[in-house]
Design a protein around this motif. Sequence first.
Motif, short mmCIF file in Angstrom:
data_model
loop_
_atom_site.label_atom_id
_atom_site.label_comp_id
_atom_site.label_asym_id
_atom_site.label_seq_id
_atom_site.Cartn_x
_atom_site.Cartn_y
_atom_site.Cartn_z
N TYR A 37 -8.57 3.21 3.11
CA TYR A 37 -8.04 2.83 1.80
C TYR A 37 -8.54 3.78 0.72
O TYR A 37 -9.46 4.57 0.93
N ILE A 38 -7.90 3.68 -0.43
CA ILE A 38 -8.29 4.42 -1.62
C ILE A 38 -8.95 3.44 -2.59
O ILE A 38 -8.35 2.42 -2.94
N ALA A 84 -3.94 0.90 -0.04
CA ALA A 84 -3.80 1.48 1.29
C ALA A 84 -3.71 2.99 1.22
O ALA A 84 -3.04 3.54 0.34
N ALA A 85 -4.42 3.66 2.12
CA ALA A 85 -4.33 5.12 2.20
C ALA A 85 -2.93 5.51 2.63
O ALA A 85 -2.29 4.83 3.44
N LEU A 86 -2.44 6.61 2.08
CA LEU A 86 -1.08 7.07 2.36
C LEU A 86 -1.12 8.38 3.15
O LEU A 86 -1.90 9.27 2.84
N HIS A 87 -0.26 8.47 4.15
CA HIS A 87 -0.09 9.75 4.86
C HIS A 87 1.07 10.48 4.18
O HIS A 87 2.18 10.54 4.69
N GLU A 180 6.28 10.93 2.18
CA GLU A 180 5.71 10.58 3.48
C GLU A 180 6.35 11.43 4.58
O GLU A 180 7.43 12.00 4.38
N PRO A 181 5.72 11.51 5.76
CA PRO A 181 6.31 12.28 6.86
C PRO A 181 7.72 11.82 7.22
O PRO A 181 8.52 12.62 7.70
N LEU A 186 7.15 7.95 -2.64
CA LEU A 186 6.38 6.87 -3.23
C LEU A 186 5.82 7.31 -4.58
O LEU A 186 5.40 8.46 -4.73
N LEU A 187 5.78 6.40 -5.53
CA LEU A 187 5.15 6.66 -6.82
C LEU A 187 3.78 6.00 -6.84
O LEU A 187 3.64 4.82 -6.48
N ILE A 188 2.77 6.74 -7.26
CA ILE A 188 1.40 6.24 -7.32
C ILE A 188 0.91 6.25 -8.76
O ILE A 188 1.57 6.76 -9.66
#
Length: 266
Positions: A37-38, A84-87, A180-181, A186-188
Motif C-alpha cells: 500500500y501507499i 492500495a499500491a498501483l501497478h 495500468e498494464p 486512473l486519477l490519483i
Amino acid sequence: MPDSAMDGIDGRVPPGAREITTGQANRVWSVEGPTPYILKHYGDPRRAVNEAAALRLLTSHRAPCPQLLAASSGSSNPPWTAQAALHAKPVSIDQFLADLAEPLAAIHRIPGAHFGRLAGAGQHQSWADYLHDRLRMYAASAPSLRAVARLLHQEVDASDNAIQPVLLHHDLQPGHLLREPTGSRLLIDWELAISGDQTSDLARLAVRLDLDDPTPVLPLVSGADATAEGRLHLYWRIHLLADAALSTDRAVRERAAGRLLGPSVR
C-alpha cells in the motif's frame, strides 16, 4: 478509529517502508507486505479527510481511482490515509490530454450534494458563494491584487451560475494520471477534490499546464454549452489569482500575477 485495520495498517511508518515523497505538503511511503500500500501523512488534516471522502465516493461509483484501505480518525497526528499500491506508470506528457478525456468524463458524471470541498471545510449552497469565498481569501493573502479580485467578484455575479455540482479532481496535472498494464487510466491525489462546475477542473488544468490561453483544454468537456468558454476564462483567472496569492514558489506567484495583469489576459 480508522476505516480498516487491514493487515495491521495504523498510520505508522513500518520498518522497510520506502519514502516516495515528491511534493511539499505531504510525506508518502511505499509499503511492502501481504497487501502492498501507499501511506500518506498530511500536513493539513482537512486534506486527509477530504481525500478519504473523495476515494469513498469514487469507489461507490466504480470510478477510476486508487482503493482506500484505511484512514485516520480526526484525532490522529499526523492524519493519514493508506491506499492500495498501483501497478501503473504516469501517462506521457504527449498523451496526457488524450488519455485524460475518458477518466475525466467518468468523474464529472458523479453528482455532488453541495458546492466546495467534500469534507473538512465549509460547504456552500451555490457555486457563486463558493467562488466569492475563495476570492476573498486570495485577496486577503495578496493585497496588491485586490483590484483584480474585485473585478473577478463582479464577473462571478454576472456569469451563468445555474450550475449543478459534479465531482472535480481540482488538481489535474501530468503525474496524477496513471496507466495500468491493462491500459486502464486512473486519477490519483484527490485531497483537493471539490463539487462544482466541471469547467473549473479544466481551468485549473490550464494553469498547471502553464498555458497562456485555456481554450485548448475546453474540448475535454463534451457537449459544452455556449457559456462554457467564458466560464473557462473566468475560472482560469481565479486559479491564476490563487497561485499568485498562495503558491510557495516565488516563480509561480510572479508568473501567475504577470498573466493576470498582462495585456493578453481577457
